[in-house]
Write an enzyme that holds these catalytic residues in place. Structure first.
Site, short mmCIF file in Angstrom:
data_model
loop_
_atom_site.label_atom_id
_atom_site.label_comp_id
_atom_site.label_asym_id
_atom_site.label_seq_id
_atom_site.Cartn_x
_atom_site.Cartn_y
_atom_site.Cartn_z
N LYS A 1 0.88 -1.20 0.06
CA LYS A 1 0.05 -0.15 -0.10
C LYS A 1 0.68 1.12 -0.10
O LYS A 1 1.71 1.34 0.81
CB LYS A 1 -0.99 -0.06 1.31
N THR B 1 -3.08 -5.43 0.30
CA THR B 1 -2.62 -3.99 0.62
C THR B 1 -3.65 -3.47 1.67
O THR B 1 -3.20 -2.52 2.13
CB THR B 1 -2.55 -3.40 -0.92
N HIS C 1 18.12 27.63 -12.22
CA HIS C 1 18.82 28.79 -12.78
C HIS C 1 18.09 30.09 -12.52
O HIS C 1 16.84 30.18 -12.63
CB HIS C 1 18.65 28.47 -14.36
O1 LIG Z 1 26.87 24.36 -11.68
C1 LIG Z 1 26.55 23.85 -12.66
N1 LIG Z 1 26.95 22.72 -13.29
C2 LIG Z 1 26.74 22.47 -14.62
O2 LIG Z 1 26.96 21.21 -14.84
C3 LIG Z 1 25.89 23.60 -15.62
N2 LIG Z 1 25.65 23.40 -16.57
C4 LIG Z 1 25.28 24.55 -16.76
O3 LIG Z 1 24.83 24.96 -18.07
N3 LIG Z 1 25.22 25.41 -15.78
C5 LIG Z 1 25.96 24.72 -15.02
N4 LIG Z 1 26.09 24.93 -13.39
#
Ligand SMILES: O=c1[nH]c(=O)c2[nH]c(=O)[nH]c2[nH]1
Length: 299
Positions: free
Chosen positions: A12, A59, A249
């Site tokens: 479960k 389960t 990013h």
């Molecule tokens: O810390 C990072 N590692 C990566 O492997 C990578 N590749 C990327 O485009 N930016 C980053 N930044």
């Protein structure tokens, strides 16, 4: 034709149980909030290949056991690892079960305003535990997920390999952010001696957040290494730690069309795609904890 049934497991998933500790009428209430999954491996070929369910523990019974143990397992319920061990110890007693794996996602609640029975959910992270029990072995993997951290500088990324599709500009100053998923496996010899699971968790959390903050980073990979070595330094019973970390990013927005300078101040926080950086940091070359992890896990 003779086809072969490969690895199979069942149980479960995500029994969401909230246990309130309120035995002492004069004491403040306490609570744990667990999402528990049970996965059983064993002599279940017939259930698949001939439809004979004689050996299948339902389960539904797995779910009932989780709920009953939230009361019956006593103080073991207070930590996700010890609760999972209690459940795994129970399921391994079913004769046709050769391995029981219990995973627990524990949501932290913190007392509100010192109140005796009011709480605020701490959304900073989810604590996790995975216990795998066979007839003669118990492995315990603790962890956390959804721990989002960010630093506004002390992060560089340059000197990387270049091919004809490489357009990324090197940088000496950037935001670094990630949502940490980490799992750390405790050394088998130490599990029997009674690890203080809560204390170990707090020490690992402090090691991860502290090293993320303090370490000067040349890549998220470099930060994973720093966090991993800090975890191994902090808690001697940990044999290895695994990380899975999306690179969240933050791109510096070009404000030059408006005649505005942007010195790493205004960023676009991108949602996807994201770099996904994963690594295992082990106490020594000999450490092999792979059986402690769910083969169904992606990492
Ligand atoms: O810390 C990072 N590692 C990566 O492997 C990578 N590749 C990327 O485009 N930016 C980053 N930044």
């Amino acid at each position: 034709m003779s086809y072969v049934l490969g690895h199979n497991q069942y149980g479960k998933a995500e029994v969401h149980v909230v246990r309130v500790f309120r035995d002492d009428p004069d004491a403040p209430h306490e609570l744990v909030d667990y999402n528990v999954s049970v996965s059983l491996t064993g002599d279940f070929d017939d259930a698949h290949t001939s439809g004979d369910q004689a050996k299948v523990l339902t389960t539904d019974a797995c779910k009932n056991t989780v709920n009953a143990f939230a009361k019956e397992a006593g103080d073991a319920v207070r930590e996700p690892e010890s609760f999972a061990v209690a459940l795994a110890d129970h399921f391994i007693e079913v004769p046709q079960v050769s391995a029981a794996r219990i995973t627990v996602d524990a949501v932290p609640w913190v007392r509100s305003h010192g109140h005796a029975h009011a709480f605020v959910k701490n959304g900073d992270y989810v604590r996790t535990a995975t216990v795998t029990r066979t007839a003669d072995d118990t492995s315990v993997v603790s962890g956390l997920k959804e721990l989002t951290v960010l630093k506004t500088t002390d992060s560089e990324f340059h000197g990387f390999y270049q091919d004809k599709y490489t357009t990324l500009q090197p940088t000496n100053d950037r935001i670094m952010a990630t949502a940490v998923t980490a799992q750390w496996a405790h050394d088998g010899a130490d599990i029997g001696t009674g690890i203080d699971w809560g204390k170990a968790f707090d020490e690992v959390l402090d090691a991860i957040t502290g090293s993320f903050a303090a370490a000067y980073s040349y890549a998220l990979q470099h930060t994973l290494w720093e966090m991993g070595t800090a975890v191994l330094d902090a808690v001697p019973s940990i044999a290895e730690v695994r990380f899975s970390c999306p690179n969240k990013h933050h791109f510096v927005v070009d404000l030059s069309p408006f005649g505005v300078e942007n010195n790493c101040e205004v960023h676009h926080a991108a949602d996807r795609p994201y770099g996904l950086i994963e690594a295992t940091i082990k106490r020594s070359e000999d450490v092999d904890m792979s059986s402690a992890y769910d083969p169904g896990q992606a990492w």
